[in-house]
Write an enzyme that holds these catalytic residues in place. Structure first.
Site, short mmCIF file in Angstrom:
data_model
loop_
_atom_site.label_atom_id
_atom_site.label_comp_id
_atom_site.label_asym_id
_atom_site.label_seq_id
_atom_site.Cartn_x
_atom_site.Cartn_y
_atom_site.Cartn_z
N ASN A 1 52.31 69.98 36.91
CA ASN A 1 52.75 68.65 36.48
C ASN A 1 53.78 68.83 35.37
O ASN A 1 53.50 69.44 34.35
CB ASN A 1 51.56 67.83 35.98
CG ASN A 1 51.91 66.36 35.82
OD1 ASN A 1 53.04 66.02 35.50
ND2 ASN A 1 50.94 65.51 36.06
N CYS B 1 52.73 63.48 38.68
CA CYS B 1 51.56 63.55 39.55
C CYS B 1 51.79 62.75 40.83
O CYS B 1 51.28 63.12 41.89
CB CYS B 1 50.33 63.03 38.82
SG CYS B 1 50.53 61.40 38.08
N HIS C 1 47.44 57.79 36.84
CA HIS C 1 47.44 59.15 37.39
C HIS C 1 47.19 59.09 38.88
O HIS C 1 46.41 58.27 39.37
CB HIS C 1 46.35 59.98 36.70
CG HIS C 1 46.34 61.41 37.13
ND1 HIS C 1 47.42 62.25 36.96
CD2 HIS C 1 45.37 62.17 37.74
CE1 HIS C 1 47.12 63.45 37.44
NE2 HIS C 1 45.88 63.42 37.92
N ASP D 1 44.58 67.68 42.65
CA ASP D 1 44.87 67.02 41.38
C ASP D 1 45.83 67.91 40.60
O ASP D 1 45.43 68.72 39.77
CB ASP D 1 43.57 66.79 40.60
CG ASP D 1 43.78 66.01 39.32
OD1 ASP D 1 44.94 65.70 39.00
OD2 ASP D 1 42.80 65.70 38.64
#
Length: 1116
Positions: free
Chosen positions: A229, A234, A474, A491
């Site tokens: 990131n 994201c 997010h 993630d």
């Protein structure tokens, strides 16, 4: 973990487990029962946290003496990623060695104190297999049994190959670790479908006695198909992972021809690089090169964007990049569907259809329970009746049905759940977190125009989830890589296996008491990706090394090799320094102090080891310039205390064994002047230079006619020489006849050039502190003209000392680049104004200047024409390290008259009330409102049909109010609170009103009377006249076409309530009289009736976007 210090190193790690419900990792370090080494405590690390465990062993340097063992469990920041599951189509890199010498992951290792313990060799035999080679022992363990109590032989061998197991024990043996120079990695051991490896790295650290002490570091590594990131990317990472696992698209991206593309600007090549590294790399993949290829600045990577908007922009860019290639049409074949928009009249046989393509479908979720209800709502028909009847041409306005039906669905279907919608009450975007159900398998036949040949059965492939609100949040993505129901959570740089329930049901949103896991209210699915069952095998086809063009693999491998070299250079940068070499040609043309401008000079830069000797440096210079060493002499530049920088002598003979770092006194970079023997000099060696008795002087000639300095070389002289000895040399260098009289000066410091008066004394007495690198400036004594602008070099150097480049920017023009002028900091205001006026071809008295506002790049207060300072004082507030800047504006009156004037800002509107513009007037101080109208009459353009008379009105909230009386003073008008005034020409029919006529304020609104917009105005209303007559007058006044005018509704608005006017009504002027309860003192005149024109607002809306957001654009 067990260690043999004799011949081999055996690393054994056990109990690598992950509890799916809690997402945590447990690692226990085991030791043999016969070992006297202490057992390290188990460590638990949260899945979101770092997964780097560093354990350090320090050994003594002799034989097999006892070794200190210290076991450490250290968490080192969120740099270490989690890895991929086995079903992620991850392929080992071609020709990849098992032990990568370039792996260097341990950056945060800390030195631990040494502890001495006795070590028993018996336990070594228990774990050593064969001849001490690499031993891998993968066994599944029972979670309910303690790892320290269960013998290895009892472990369940049947689960040995199960890569989804929760725990495992594996072993890694390193031979001859004493001679180990580079890091080595064990083969992977898969636990919870993640590839775990043991990494061993040799280290050297200084001990307290300054001796290099060897140590060995090792830790557990786990990497996977993950993305770093950059700050707020994201949303992009989630989408890139989704596109990566759309294997048919990935294969097409690989085949895009990029051989001739710029590696920094090509979006196609950057996407190929990301996909390639995701497929083959063991580390988290960076996306900086991809965003750089988009043309984004660093700030763009810290802006939160919408994932659906990014998807559209990226697919459009890919589609255009694929045109004319072997993969042309891949994007529409995968993602393009078709829908038919139709309008069908109920009473006549008239219909209209239009086929449109789509790449995604936006589904409304507000008030919908599940995906079926949203699709039904999407194809639901709308009835056009009443005022919204359909114009059927010759049949006139007709009742009709309007709707959409799908003609075809694509193989890959992107569904955008509209959780962000506009809220008219707050006038902003809000997020709806309502519960919305979607399913793993859906059938869409019911929403197609015709029944398809193959059923429209779809399988859920990815769920993009947003956590947060409309201001930010997010993104994560859950992906079903092979379409077989085995889900993974991505993630950013953390990848893990998850259950189907976590991927689907937990992301419905809303509240559900039946869920065993408490779901955050703001976390829910935002975008769904479905793949058609009939195309599932094609879309998710395996991508192998054979599908990647050899040219692309080789290019990316070469990039990686170069990056490795550069990384190594960066890691070793502290061992090197830069030597900037300046040749004498750099002195030619220099017009400032000293010999050259360090910021603009053309250096030859050499990267030299700090421990290299002066002899090695000279050998390097001789080799690069292809000159014998005897033809070169270095003169390092040295900064003097008087703010000058001059060459100094370097004694190569005596300093040849010294290191470059010592000679340069650790200066980095180190600037040197390299003297070269001219090829046409006729000499074989540079002339000798005696450091004690000689001095090197540099010469400049000043030409007052050209106002330029000319460099005339350098010369070695004995310190006992006289200035008179220089005159023949200087005449020859300048090309003057012998005996030409010269005037000599010494350039001492930037603002001080001293004339030499005594030519017969030795140089050491005449010159101020005679040193190597002193500069003599000379000019002709027989060609001096005092009437020139800069007659002597003293005048010239004073001028350049105060010279400054100033950028002048027009403050009335947005983003004006301005123009740059070279001025003197000693200039006064009138001199600066004349110079700028000449540049703009404008009377300098019509220019008003503004200095910068306290180190900001914005205009501050205006300067008075009587300003008594100099230009230097105006530039002190400019932003540091930026061009010096002043702002200006061109006035309609002379600036020296402003002291008696008062600035008055207002608006001017044309006769059709289409647009208004700002007007700045300068009435006399102490004047009246009537003076404002007189000043406006001088500068505005009135219409030919107008009355030629002006009036002033007040505008508030897009409504018009009566303006101030003409007899009021300006001080009374401009008191707080500030108000917005407008000047307009009075229409002819509004100049003289009869007793039964009044002026009525009019305003535009849409649906709600408080939603006013546009330009308000006054209209003449006559008592008892038909309302149709007023409508006709308004239409003519506003110049609106008939077809658009038919859509207007009219209402008399009183106390915020609209009373709509019916057809055939007559006007009663009493309806526009304010009632007794009206408060006319308020800014918006609450209670004052006004005529409202209701219609759709077609004016551009002002941006409500968050200041950290902007539209996504891919520029390249």
């Amino acid at each position: 973990m067990t260690i043999n210090i004799d011949e081999a190193l055996v690393l054994k790690t056990a109990d690598i487990g992950r509890a799916a419900s809690k997402h945590s990792l447990k690692i226990n370090t085991l030791s043999s029962k016969k070992s006297k080494s202490p057992v390290a405590q188990g460590a638990r690390v949260d899945d979101k946290g770092p997964l780097k465990f560093v354990q350090r062993i320090f050994s003594k340097s002799r034989g097999s003496n006892p070794v200190a063992i210290k076991e450490i469990s250290k968490s080192c920041g969120r740099q270490s990623p989690v890895a991929r599951p086995d079903n992620m189509n991850h392929t080992p890199a071609p020709d990849r060695q098992q032990h990568d010498p370039n792996v260097n992951q341990v950056e945060e290792m800390e030195t631990q104190e040494v502890e001495t313990v006795e070590t028993d060799k018996i336990w070594v035999e228990e774990f050593m297999k064969g001849n001490g080679g690499v031993v891998m022992n993968d066994v599944m363990k029972n979670q309910e049994t303690s790892s320290s109590d269960m013998p290895l032989a009892c472990l369940d061998a049947e689960m040995e190959d199960d890569e989804a197991r929760s725990e495992a024990t594996f072993q890694f043996t390193v031979l001859n670790f004493r001679s180990l120079k580079d890091s080595v990695l064990s083969p992977p051991c898969y636990v919870r479908n993640l590839p775990w490896k043991i990494m061993v790295m040799p280290r050297q650290a200084p001990s307290p006695d300054r001796q290099q002490q060897k140590s060995l570091g090792f830790f557990l590594q786990c990497n996977g198909e993950s993305l770093k990131n950059q700050g707020a990317t994201c949303y992009m990472n989630s989408l890139l992972q989704t596109l990566y696992f759309t294997n048919q698209l990935r294969k097409a991206v690989y085949k895009m021809p990029t051989e001739s593309d710029d590696s920094t600007r090509s979006v196609a090549l950057a996407l190929q690089r990301v996909f390639y590294e995701l497929q083959f790399s063991d580390k988290p993949v960076g996306t900086k090169k991809l965003t750089k290829s988009f043309g984004w600045e660093t700030l763009d990577s810290f802006m939160q964007h919408d994932v659906q908007e990014f998807l559209r922009v990226l697919l459009d860019k890919l589609e255009s990049k694929m045109k004319g290639t072997c993969v042309e049409g891949t994007v529409p074949r995968l993602f393009e569907g078709k829908m038919t928009s139709y309008i069908k009249c109920k009473n006549v046989n008239v219909s209209s259809t239009r086929v449109e393509t789509f790449y995604d479908i936006q589904l409304n979720i507000k008030g919908k329970k599940n995906i079926d209800e949203s699709f039904k709502d999407y194809i639901n028909t709308e009835t056009l009746d009443g005022e919204n009847k359909y114009d059927a041409g010759e049949h006139g306005l007709q009742e009709a049905e309007k709707g959409v039906i799908f003609a075809s669905f694509p193989p890959v279907l992107h569904l955008h759940l509209m959780r962000f919608q506009y809220d008219p009450i707050t006038d902003s975007s809000v997020k709806f977190n309502d519960r919305f159900e979607f399913y793993e398998h859906i059938n869409l036949d019911a929403y197609l125009q015709e029944k398809p040949e193959t059923p429209a059965d779809y399988t859920l492939h990815a769920v993009l989830v947003h956590s947060g609100d409309n201001h930010g949040g997010h993104y994560v993505v859950f992906i079903n890589p092979k379409g077989d129901g085995k889900w993974c959570k991505f993630d950013d740089d953390v990848v893990s296996r998850c259950t189907k329930q976590e991927a689907i049901e937990y992301n419905y949103g809303g509240h559900d008491d039946d869920l065993s896991l408490t779901v955050r209210h703001c976390t829910n699915a935002y975008m769904l990706v479905y793949i058609r069952d009939s195309q599932l095998k094609t879309v998710l086809q395996e991508v192998t090394q054979a599908d990647i063009p050899t040219e692309l693999s080789e290019r990316l491998a070469e990039e990686k090799r170069i990056e490795t070299i550069r990384r190594k250079e960066r890691n070793e940068a502290h061992l090197y320094m830069n030597v900037n070499v300046v040749l004498e040609e750099a002195f030619d043309g220099h017009q400032g102090n000293d010999l050259y401008d360090p910021e603009r000079a053309h250096y030859r830069v050499f990267r030299v080891r700090k421990q290299a000797t002066a002899t090695e440096l000279m050998e390097m210079l001789a080799e690069n310039f292809r000159y014998p060493q005897s033809h070169l002499r270095p003169w390092p530049f040295s900064a003097r205390s008087n703010q000058t920088c001059r060459p100094t002598c370097l004694d190569i003979t005596n300093d040849q064994s010294k290191t470059v770092a010592d000679i340069s006194e650790n200066m980095n970079p180190w600037n040197i002047f390299l003297e070269m023997l001219p090829p046409d000099s006729g000499f074989n060696l540079l002339p000798p230079f005696d450091k004690e008795n000689d001095v090197v002087l540099f010469f400049k000639f000043y030409d007052p006619k050209q106002k330029r300095i000319h460099y005339c070389g350098h010369h070695y002289l004995p310190i006992a020489s006289r200035p008179a000895d220089l005159i023949p040399i200087l005449n020859k260098r300048a090309g003057f006849p012998p005996g030409t009289p010269l005037v000599l000066y010494e350039e001492i410091k930037p603002d001080f050039v001293e004339k030499i008066n005594n030519y017969n004394e030795p140089l050491e007495k005449v010159l101020d502190e005679l040193m190597d690198g002193d500069i003599i400036v000379f000019e002709r004594a027989d060609n001096r003209h005092e009437d020139m602008e800069l007659p002597t070099c003293q005048d010239y150097f004073k001028y350049i000392f105060y010279k400054v480049e100033v950028q002048f920017v027009d403050k009335t023009v947005p983003n004006d680049p301005g123009f740059t002028m070279e001025l003197s900091m000693q200039m006064r205001y009138d001199q600066m104004a004349r110079a700028v006026g000449q540049r703009l071809n404008v009377d300098p008295f019509l220019i008003q200047f503004f200095k910068c506002q306290n180190y900001k790049d914005t205009p501050g207060l205006p300067l008075r024409y009587s300003y008594d300072g100099i230009l230097k004082d105006l530039l002190v507030y400019c932003k540091p390290k930026c061009p010096k800047k002043l702002f200006y504006q061109i006035l309609s009156i002379k600036v020296n008259e402003l002291d008696n004037k008062k600035q008055f800002k207002c608006l001017w509107v044309g006769p059709n009330y289409k647009e208004d513009k700002e007007l700045i007037l300068y009435p006399n101080k102490g004047g009246k409102v009537a003076d404002i109208l007189e000043e406006a009459a001088k500068v505005v353009d009135m219409s030919q049909e107008g009355s030629g008379r002006l009036r002033i009105v007040e505008v508030s909230c897009h409504k018009v109010l009566p303006g101030p009386e003409p007899e009021l003073t300006l001080d009374q008008v401009t008191i707080s609170p500030p108000r917005l005034y407008r000047i307009e020409e009075i229409p002819r029919d509004e100049v003289n009103l009869s007793e039964d006529e009044i002026l009525v304020p009019c305003a535009h609104f849409h649906k709600q009377v408080y939603a006013t917009f546009g330009i308000p105005f006054y209209a003449r209303v006559k008592h008892h006249e038909p309302f149709q007559a007023l409508k006709d007058r308004l239409q003519q006044k506003l110049d609106i076409p008939d077809k658009e005018w038919e859509k207007y509704n009219f209402a008399i608005v009183t106390n915020g309530r609209p009373n709509y006017i019916s057809e055939g009504a007559t006007i009663n002027i009493l309806d526009f009289r304010p009632n007794s309860s009206a408060n006319l003192s308020l800014p918006d005149a609450t209670g004052r009736p006004w005529l409202g024109l209701e219609h759709i607002n077609k004016t551009p809306k002002r941006s409500r976007v968050n200041y950290l957001e902007k539209a996504i654009k891919i520029y390249n």
